[in-house]
Design an enzyme around this catalytic site. Structure first.
Site, PDB file in Angstrom:
ATOM      1  N   ASN A 122       0.853  -1.194   0.000  1.00 48.10           N
ATOM      2  CA  ASN A 122       0.000   0.000   0.000  1.00 48.10           C
ATOM      3  C   ASN A 122       0.885   1.239   0.000  1.00 48.10           C
ATOM      4  O   ASN A 122       2.108   1.126  -0.030  1.00 48.10           O
ATOM      5  CB  ASN A 122      -0.939  -0.023   1.217  1.00 48.10           C
ATOM      6  CG  ASN A 122      -0.156  -0.126   2.500  1.00 48.10           C
ATOM      7  OD1 ASN A 122       0.617   0.749   2.851  1.00 48.10           O
ATOM      8  ND2 ASN A 122      -0.317  -1.263   3.199  1.00 48.10           N
ATOM      9  N   PRO A 142      -1.852 -12.348  10.030  1.00 50.99           N
ATOM     10  CA  PRO A 142      -2.201 -12.207  11.453  1.00 50.99           C
ATOM     11  C   PRO A 142      -2.474 -10.743  11.764  1.00 50.99           C
ATOM     12  O   PRO A 142      -1.891  -9.855  11.134  1.00 50.99           O
ATOM     13  CB  PRO A 142      -0.927 -12.668  12.176  1.00 50.99           C
ATOM     14  CG  PRO A 142       0.168 -12.517  11.182  1.00 50.99           C
ATOM     15  CD  PRO A 142      -0.449 -12.732   9.831  1.00 50.99           C
ATOM     16  N   ASP A 143      -3.378 -10.500  12.696  1.00 57.94           N
ATOM     17  CA  ASP A 143      -3.645  -9.126  13.115  1.00 57.94           C
ATOM     18  C   ASP A 143      -2.699  -8.793  14.276  1.00 57.94           C
ATOM     19  O   ASP A 143      -2.847  -9.309  15.387  1.00 57.94           O
ATOM     20  CB  ASP A 143      -5.109  -8.969  13.540  1.00 57.94           C
ATOM     21  CG  ASP A 143      -5.456  -7.504  13.711  1.00 57.94           C
ATOM     22  OD1 ASP A 143      -4.707  -6.805  14.426  1.00 57.94           O
ATOM     23  OD2 ASP A 143      -6.462  -7.063  13.122  1.00 57.94           O
TER      24      ASP A 143
HETATM   25  O1  PMT Z   1       2.714   5.984   6.744  1.00 59.32           O
HETATM   26  P1  PMT Z   1       2.069   7.300   6.389  1.00 59.32           P
HETATM   27  O2  PMT Z   1       2.149   7.581   4.898  1.00 59.32           O
HETATM   28  O3  PMT Z   1       2.572   8.438   7.232  1.00 59.32           O
HETATM   29  O4  PMT Z   1       0.504   7.170   6.699  1.00 59.32           O
HETATM   30  C1  PMT Z   1       0.090   6.999   8.009  1.00 59.32           C
HETATM   31  C2  PMT Z   1      -1.054   5.986   8.115  1.00 59.32           C
HETATM   32  C3  PMT Z   1      -2.281   6.555   7.466  1.00 59.32           C
HETATM   33  C4  PMT Z   1      -0.657   4.667   7.428  1.00 59.32           C
HETATM   34  C5  PMT Z   1      -1.263   5.731   9.647  1.00 59.32           C
HETATM   35  O5  PMT Z   1      -1.616   6.935  10.252  1.00 59.32           O
HETATM   36  C6  PMT Z   1      -2.361   4.702   9.864  1.00 59.32           C
HETATM   37  O6  PMT Z   1      -3.545   4.992   9.886  1.00 59.32           O
HETATM   38  N1  PMT Z   1      -1.951   3.425  10.041  1.00 59.32           N
HETATM   39  C7  PMT Z   1      -2.854   2.278  10.119  1.00 59.32           C
HETATM   40  C8  PMT Z   1      -3.316   1.908   8.741  1.00 59.32           C
HETATM   41  C9  PMT Z   1      -4.208   0.711   8.729  1.00 59.32           C
HETATM   42  O7  PMT Z   1      -3.807  -0.296   8.283  1.00 59.32           O
HETATM   43  O8  PMT Z   1      -5.348   0.863   9.311  1.00 59.32           O
HETATM   44  P2  PMT Z   1      -6.439  -0.351   9.440  1.00 59.32           P
HETATM   45  O9  PMT Z   1      -7.679   0.382   9.754  1.00 59.32           O
HETATM   46  O10 PMT Z   1      -6.412  -1.243   8.268  1.00 59.32           O
HETATM   47  O11 PMT Z   1      -5.915  -1.173  10.683  1.00 59.32           O
HETATM   48  C10 PMT Z   1      -6.314  -0.867  12.013  1.00 59.32           C
HETATM   49  C11 PMT Z   1      -5.175  -1.093  12.964  1.00 59.32           C
HETATM   50  O12 PMT Z   1      -4.826  -2.466  13.002  1.00 59.32           O
HETATM   51  C12 PMT Z   1      -3.910  -0.341  12.644  1.00 59.32           C
HETATM   52  O13 PMT Z   1      -3.352   0.085  13.871  1.00 59.32           O
HETATM   53  C13 PMT Z   1      -3.025  -1.383  11.983  1.00 59.32           C
HETATM   54  O14 PMT Z   1      -1.638  -1.130  12.217  1.00 59.32           O
HETATM   55  C14 PMT Z   1      -3.459  -2.629  12.718  1.00 59.32           C
HETATM   56  N2  PMT Z   1      -3.329  -3.872  11.933  1.00 59.32           N
HETATM   57  C15 PMT Z   1      -4.057  -4.062  10.800  1.00 59.32           C
HETATM   58  C16 PMT Z   1      -3.974  -5.268  10.132  1.00 59.32           C
HETATM   59  C17 PMT Z   1      -3.099  -6.251  10.622  1.00 59.32           C
HETATM   60  N3  PMT Z   1      -2.975  -7.413   9.982  1.00 59.32           N
HETATM   61  N4  PMT Z   1      -2.377  -6.027  11.720  1.00 59.32           N
HETATM   62  C18 PMT Z   1      -2.480  -4.858  12.379  1.00 59.32           C
HETATM   63  O15 PMT Z   1      -1.791  -4.639  13.394  1.00 59.32           O
END
Ligand code: PMT
Length: 408
Positions: free
Chosen positions: A215, A313-314
């Site tokens: 991404n 995995p999350d």
């Molecule tokens: O890196 P930049 O360009 O500065 O952009 C910053 C950002 C937008 C990437 C950052 O601020 C952000 O929002 N990061 C999380 C992005 C994301 O994957 O969001 P999500 O809604 O899909 O996931 C929710 C949370 O679960 C996040 O904390 C993510 O790190 C975590 N996750 C998700 C999937 C996974 N398999 N494992 C995780 O830990």
């Protein structure tokens, strides 16, 4: 305004090609009002002339342990008591090994052995030398034996020898900023003695030797948070996906590629963590059987391609439910629509204490952009931080967390 007025810095220069950057380091320190004394090893003198450092620091450079003239001026023990901080830059593999062995066979190692002040080391060496088991063992003994010593870097990237990898000395400007943060009176360190673990950047999930799923995350938000945590006194470990950013000074960075590698690195560094921030944009799926050779569209006469992906995995949910769960588990929510309802549900579903919700999919904020805006979601309240550049946003968020949340 100069920020290091009356601060005394002793700079030790080891024998590596990065020694040329030490001249700029002296210049920047002097420009900030610091008083700088330079000590050089024999190897250091092979890379840069003492006269250059003398001209830039305004003081004679110390090179010999048994020099009666120098000892008559400021003897080596006196010199080790003089500074507020000793910085070794570059700290070569040889210098680290001699320090780890407690050698006092020349002026610089003798000084460090006799020092009572904080010692900072900025390693610089070939990437293979840095990764060599014996160097890592020396590093481990130095940190175990001297908990008040601090490592700045090294950074990763292209090296003078033509190779690419970890072992580049941090840039002088980053080292000076770290010193300003550490030495100035206004330094507020509410996270001193606390370990903070963060993830940042994207993950890449290989499809074949040349392609991957990923991404647009740049890592900027996670790196800015890591930098602020370090400035507030925390011991920071940053698990980073592939990004183009330099490692913030004083932060330990571990580079990974896939989500499964990221989880393994997170679990390895979880013990004794005070807080975990999941700022990485982790790919949701991976391909279990990566093709050994490049997938060829023509040979396989493909009109379409079906990939049997498995869920990754999350990491956030795993940490939230972990036996070694940190006191604070903080996730992000990146949403293109219905930001707050989705983010609130995500906090509960993943078991996080807090979610930092940010809108993505816009060109001037969120993922990849310089700016961002965040709404912090807790179980009993929400707080919004206005759109601004990620460094100042991270500062505001961390100040709020330290003042309003972490005290509860
Ligand atoms: O890196 P930049 O360009 O500065 O952009 C910053 C950002 C937008 C990437 C950052 O601020 C952000 O929002 N990061 C999380 C992005 C994301 O994957 O969001 P999500 O809604 O899909 O996931 C929710 C949370 O679960 C996040 O904390 C993510 O790190 C975590 N996750 C998700 C999937 C996974 N398999 N494992 C995780 O830990």
């Amino acid at each position: 305004m100069v920020k290091l007025a009356r601060k005394k810095i002793l700079l030790g220069i080891g024998g590596g090609i990065a020694a040329y950057k030490s001249a700029m380091l002296v210049r920047l320190l002097v420009a900030q009002g610091a008083e700088v004394r330079v000590v050089m090893t024999k190897g250091g003198q092979a890379f840069i002339q003492p006269l250059t450092l003398q001209a830039l620091s305004g003081h004679p450079v110390h090179c010999e342990l048994l020099d009666p003239e120098a000892e008559a001026g400021m003897g080596h023990i006196e010199l080790s008591r003089w500074p507020d901080l000793i910085l070794l830059a570059p700290a070569t593999a040889n210098l680290l090994a001699r320090l780890a062995a407690g050698m006092a066979d020349e002026l610089l190692t003798t000084l460090v052995l006799a020092a009572k002040v904080p010692v900072w080391l900025a390693p610089a060496m070939n990437q293979q030398m840095w990764q060599a088991a014996v160097t890592q063992r020396n590093l481990h003994s130095l940190t175990q034996l001297n908990p008040h010593w601090q490592f700045l870097g090294p950074d990763s990237g292209s090296q003078a020898c033509g190779e690419v990898g970890p072992g580049r000395m941090l840039e002088p400007q980053a080292m000076v900023e770290a010193m300003i943060a550490a030495l100035t009176a206004e330094a507020w360190q509410p996270l001193a003695g606390k370990k903070i673990l963060l993830t940042a950047g994207p993950t890449q999930e290989p499809l074949d030797p040349v392609r991957f799923l990923s991404n647009h995350s740049s890592g900027k938000m996670g790196y800015a948070l890591a930098e602020q945590c370090q400035a507030l006194g925390a011991d920071v470990v940053l698990i980073s996906g592939p990004v183009e950013l330099a490692c913030p000074a004083g932060v330990q960075r571990i580079r990974v590629q896939t989500a499964r590698e990221m989880l393994a690195a997170v679990e390895q560094h979880l013990p004794q963590c005070f807080a975990f921030f999941a700022a990485a944009a982790v790919a949701d799926f991976y391909l279990p059987e990566v093709a050994k050779h490049k997938l060829k569209k023509a040979e396989q006469q493909l009109d379409s391609l079906t990939l049997n992906l498995l869920p990754n995995p999350d990491i956030l949910a795993t940490v939230a439910g972990h036996q070694q769960r940190p006191s604070w588990v903080i996730g992000f929510a990146a949403e293109t629509d219905n930001l707050l309802p989705h983010a609130r549900a995500k906090r509960v579903r993943k078991g996080a204490d807090l979610i930092l919700a940010n809108q993505v999919g816009m060109f001037d904020s969120g993922m990849k952009a310089e700016n961002n805006a965040i709404t912090l979601i807790a179980d009993d309240h929400e707080h919004s931080f206005a759109m601004q550049d990620k460094t100042s946003l991270a500062k505001e968020v961390m100040t709020y967390l330290c003042q309003q949340i972490f005290r509860n």
